[in-house]
Design a protein around this motif. Structure first.
Motif, PDB file in Angstrom:
ATOM      1  N   ALA A 113     -13.292-189.016   9.268  1.00 59.83           N
ATOM      2  CA  ALA A 113     -11.461-188.603   8.722  1.00 59.83           C
ATOM      3  C   ALA A 113     -11.583-188.119   7.214  1.00 59.83           C
ATOM      4  N   ARG A 157      -7.623-187.538   1.561  1.00 58.39           N
ATOM      5  CA  ARG A 157      -6.784-186.937   1.056  1.00 58.39           C
ATOM      6  C   ARG A 157      -6.262-186.603  -0.187  1.00 58.39           C
ATOM      7  N   TRP A 170     -14.164-182.722   3.162  1.00 56.74           N
ATOM      8  CA  TRP A 170     -14.896-184.045   4.497  1.00 56.74           C
ATOM      9  C   TRP A 170     -16.365-184.442   3.461  1.00 56.74           C
ATOM     10  N   HIS A 191      -5.981-183.942  15.271  1.00 51.28           N
ATOM     11  CA  HIS A 191      -7.483-184.716  15.307  1.00 51.28           C
ATOM     12  C   HIS A 191      -7.457-184.810  17.398  1.00 51.28           C
ATOM     13  N   GLU A 221     -15.711-183.253  17.481  1.00 53.59           N
ATOM     14  CA  GLU A 221     -14.861-183.662  17.104  1.00 53.59           C
ATOM     15  C   GLU A 221     -13.529-182.152  16.366  1.00 53.59           C
ATOM     16  N   PHE A 239     -10.582-180.824  13.789  1.00 54.71           N
ATOM     17  CA  PHE A 239      -9.262-181.019  13.035  1.00 54.71           C
ATOM     18  C   PHE A 239      -8.616-180.109  12.910  1.00 54.71           C
TER      19      PHE A 239
END
Length: 232
Positions: free
Chosen positions: A16, A19, A34, A103, A110, A112
């Protein structure tokens, strides 16, 4: 006979994002970060760090509507430096609120997605294209697989992610193949000793199929609550 798929790491291919929040010109804006770390390659159409190569971080930064800076690479690099990351990275930007990202995960892949589809349309349309950098926007796809891919497979993965995006948009009732400023970033492991690279990432390959399903679901979730203006 039932097919047995190879196991995939329990650790997400891309965790994840962090932020981040900042204020620019009196407006509160967000960014997703990331820190990818060593041993990864990306292929991307991003304004900063696009192309193919080793990358240490990925940032998806929100900018104000009506963004008019002519140095987006420098802007993104400054935001990354302020966040404390070092080395080469990928920087995407959009006027959409990136804090509302979607997500999805499928078999270790994965995805996003941040989306704003106010300005949308079909890729093939009459008229000349515009010279220079387009306005920032709008559907940004960051997708990762926990496996190494060859150069050709990385290109294949971009095509697969784009096909899955378009499928999700059409199934969501949006009359478009995307927006004029969509961007994509695919992250995969770097080939090396004891880490054989997969040669294919099309929608029927092992990792391409998983990537496609993750992108498809994330795009559908990202645009679910959108109420865009009529397409052109």
């Amino acid at each position: 006979m039932t097919a047995v798929l190879p196991p995939y790491p329990a650790t997400p291919a891309l965790p994840a994002p962090l932020r981040l929040t900042r204020t620019e010109d009196g407006e509160r804006l967000h960014a997703l970060l990331w820190p990818v770390g060593p041993g990864h390659r990306t292929i991307s159409s991003a304004v900063l760090g696009g192309g193919l190569g080793e990358r240490a971080w990925i940032m998806n930064a929100q900018v104000a509507h009506g963004y008019r800076r002519t140095d987006p690479e420098r802007h993104l690099a400054a935001l990354a430096a302020r966040a404390g990351v070092r080395g080469p990275g990928v920087g995407l930007m959009t006027a959409a609120d990136v804090s509302a990202y979607a997500h999805a995960r499928d078999g270790g892949a994965e995805a996003f997605v941040t989306a704003g589809v106010d300005v949308r349309g079909w890729a093939a349309r009459p008229g000349e294209g515009a010279a220079g950098a387009p306005d920032p926007g709008t559907i940004n796809v960051v997708v990762a697989v926990p496996a190494a891919l060859t150069d050709a497979a990385l290109v294949n993965a971009v095509a697969t992610a784009t096909e899955a995006k378009v499928q999700a948009l059409v199934e969501s009732g949006l009359d478009c193949s995307g927006t004029p400023t969509d961007a994509v970033c695919v992250v995969a492991g770097s080939p090396g000793p004891g880490r054989e690279a997969h040669a294919f990432a099309g929608p029927r390959s092992l990792w391409g199929a998983r990537l496609a399903r993750a992108v498809h679901r994330a795009v559908r979730d990202a645009v679910r609550h959108e109420t865009p203006a009529p397409g052109y």
